[in-house]
Design a protein around this motif. Structure first.
Motif, PDB file in Angstrom:
ATOM      1  N   ALA A   1     -76.186  10.582  14.376  1.00 30.04           N
ATOM      2  CA  ALA A   1     -76.274   9.135  14.561  1.00 30.04           C
ATOM      3  C   ALA A   1     -76.358   8.426  13.204  1.00 30.04           C
ATOM      4  O   ALA A   1     -76.618   9.065  12.174  1.00 30.04           O
ATOM      5  N   PRO A   2     -76.157   7.111  13.162  1.00 32.56           N
ATOM      6  CA  PRO A   2     -76.296   6.377  11.898  1.00 32.56           C
ATOM      7  C   PRO A   2     -77.674   6.567  11.267  1.00 32.56           C
ATOM      8  O   PRO A   2     -78.682   6.698  11.970  1.00 32.56           O
ATOM      9  N   THR A   3     -77.704   6.561   9.951  1.00 34.02           N
ATOM     10  CA  THR A   3     -78.915   6.889   9.190  1.00 34.02           C
ATOM     11  C   THR A   3     -80.128   6.079   9.616  1.00 34.02           C
ATOM     12  O   THR A   3     -81.197   6.638   9.886  1.00 34.02           O
ATOM     13  N   PHE A   4     -79.997   4.756   9.679  1.00 30.95           N
ATOM     14  CA  PHE A   4     -81.158   3.932   9.984  1.00 30.95           C
ATOM     15  C   PHE A   4     -81.640   4.122  11.415  1.00 30.95           C
ATOM     16  O   PHE A   4     -82.829   4.000  11.691  1.00 30.95           O
ATOM     17  N   GLU A   5     -80.733   4.427  12.334  1.00 30.16           N
ATOM     18  CA  GLU A   5     -81.149   4.700  13.713  1.00 30.16           C
ATOM     19  C   GLU A   5     -82.045   5.937  13.755  1.00 30.16           C
ATOM     20  O   GLU A   5     -83.049   5.966  14.477  1.00 30.16           O
ATOM     21  N   ILE A   6     -81.668   6.951  12.991  1.00 33.63           N
ATOM     22  CA  ILE A   6     -82.463   8.181  12.974  1.00 33.63           C
ATOM     23  C   ILE A   6     -83.828   7.928  12.345  1.00 33.63           C
ATOM     24  O   ILE A   6     -84.859   8.339  12.888  1.00 33.63           O
ATOM     25  N   ILE A   7     -83.851   7.247  11.203  1.00 34.43           N
ATOM     26  CA  ILE A   7     -85.134   6.968  10.549  1.00 34.43           C
ATOM     27  C   ILE A   7     -86.034   6.154  11.472  1.00 34.43           C
ATOM     28  O   ILE A   7     -87.230   6.449  11.615  1.00 34.43           O
ATOM     29  N   ASP A   8     -85.481   5.128  12.120  1.00 36.21           N
ATOM     30  CA  ASP A   8     -86.276   4.304  13.037  1.00 36.21           C
ATOM     31  C   ASP A   8     -86.901   5.153  14.133  1.00 36.21           C
ATOM     32  O   ASP A   8     -88.089   5.007  14.453  1.00 36.21           O
ATOM     33  N   GLN A   9     -86.115   6.051  14.726  1.00 38.00           N
ATOM     34  CA  GLN A   9     -86.623   6.873  15.826  1.00 38.00           C
ATOM     35  C   GLN A   9     -87.683   7.862  15.352  1.00 38.00           C
ATOM     36  O   GLN A   9     -88.641   8.139  16.078  1.00 38.00           O
ATOM     37  N   ILE A  10     -87.515   8.383  14.138  1.00 40.48           N
ATOM     38  CA  ILE A  10     -88.540   9.285  13.594  1.00 40.48           C
ATOM     39  C   ILE A  10     -89.851   8.524  13.405  1.00 40.48           C
ATOM     40  O   ILE A  10     -90.923   8.988  13.806  1.00 40.48           O
ATOM     41  N   VAL A  11     -89.775   7.342  12.799  1.00 37.88           N
ATOM     42  CA  VAL A  11     -90.973   6.538  12.548  1.00 37.88           C
ATOM     43  C   VAL A  11     -91.628   6.121  13.865  1.00 37.88           C
ATOM     44  O   VAL A  11     -92.861   6.012  13.954  1.00 37.88           O
TER      45      VAL A  11
END
Length: 313
Positions: free
Chosen positions: A148-158
């Protein structure tokens, strides 16, 4: 300076961090000599790196493939961890940590509410044929697509209370945002690159979850493709050798195997994550990375002295 990193057509979170990351922390790279390379996030110190030009290394790791013949002439600002430093014969001070840990100083999601009790992120290669969305749904775990797009992944991790991950950069990003995590390995043994990174932060991740691959098979494919895959599997079973064509995906995993992996994942989610580095060690490594970034940026601008160095972090 050209940025060198591994690019997968289907997307891969760790490697895909590079273009965004370097545009944020060192925009001067584009101004410096185009006849040199920068190796950043990833296990990039190997024979696949282009030869015949100056190479600078900032946080990359070794361990996949042979070392380049010209590696002794490369300029090392820092590497991912002590295993890489030892393999290259570098001073231990060069082993700082993976640069992706700086993500927390570059980006903070607008929505940091904890929406997921537990999330699971496979390695991008496992995602190719794996039935992870169905497995996660059955285990009551949120699925994070590593392509998935980078920011989507970071958001979901956070937004996760904990992360179970087969992808090392899933763990690195979770760790820097202070999200507890647990590592996954199909064989029960982590790739040495994990140890390289963890030793840079002076910690051990604890027990590793052994979660075997669950294949989705051909069910989602068109009838013609399913027939082609069946024919290829038959040819492979008769010949015993891989023929000169793209191999078919593995057959769909059995229901018993699927249920066994569901239980392993749901049990791990219930018990809780076990990995998180010491905050003081992490912050010290991040501070050191920032110091070295200033040095890298200054070196780049030395080639274009009319441009002034501006803060990036």
């Amino acid at each position: 300076m050209k940025l060198w990193y591994f690019e997968d057509n289907g997307g891969n979170f760790g490697d895909a961090l590079n273009p965004w990351f370097w545009s944020q922390v060192a925009p001067e790279l584009e101004l410096s000599s185009p006849d040199s390379l920068l190796l950043g996030i990833g296990t990039l110190i190997n024979h696949r790196a282009p030869s015949g030009m100056p190479v600078r290394v900032f946080g990359s790791g070794a361990g996949l493939g042979e070392l380049p013949a010209a590696v002794a002439d490369w300029d090392f600002y820092c590497v991912r961890g002590p295993l890489t430093a030892a393999q290259l014969g570098l001073d231990a001070s060069k082993a700082v940590t993976d640069p992706a840990a700086l993500c927390t100083r570059l980006y903070q999601p607008e929505d940091q509410q904890k929406r997921y009790r537990c999330s699971y992120m496979p390695h991008y290669m496992s995602q190719q044929w794996g039935n992870w969305p169905a497995l996660c749904a059955a285990a009551g775990v949120h699925y994070i697509d590593p392509t998935a797009p980078t920011f989507e992944i970071i958001d979901q991790i956070v937004q996760s209370e904990m992360l179970i991950t087969e992808a090392m950069h899933g763990a690195i990003v979770a760790d820097c945002y202070r999200v507890p995590w647990q590592a996954v390995a199909n064989s029960g043994q982590l790739n040495p690159k994990w140890q390289d990174w963890m030793q840079s932060l002076e910690f051990s991740c604890g027990p590793v979850l052994e979660l075997e691959q669950v294949y989705r098979g051909d069910g989602e494919l068109a009838p013609g493709q399913r027939f082609k895959n069946s024919f290829k599997r038959l040819c492979l079973s008769l010949s015993g050798d891989r023929l000169d064509w793209t191999p078919p995906p593995p057959k769909k995993s059995s229901g018993i195997h699927f249920d066994t992996q569901v239980k392993r994942l749901s049990d791990a989610a219930r018990i809780g994550a076990v990995g998180l580095s010491d905050n003081r060690v992490l912050q010290a490594r991040l501070d050191r990375l920032e110091e070295l970034l200033q040095q890298l940026r200054a070196d780049c601008l030395a080639q274009v002295p009319s441009v002034r160095l501006e803060p990036s972090l």
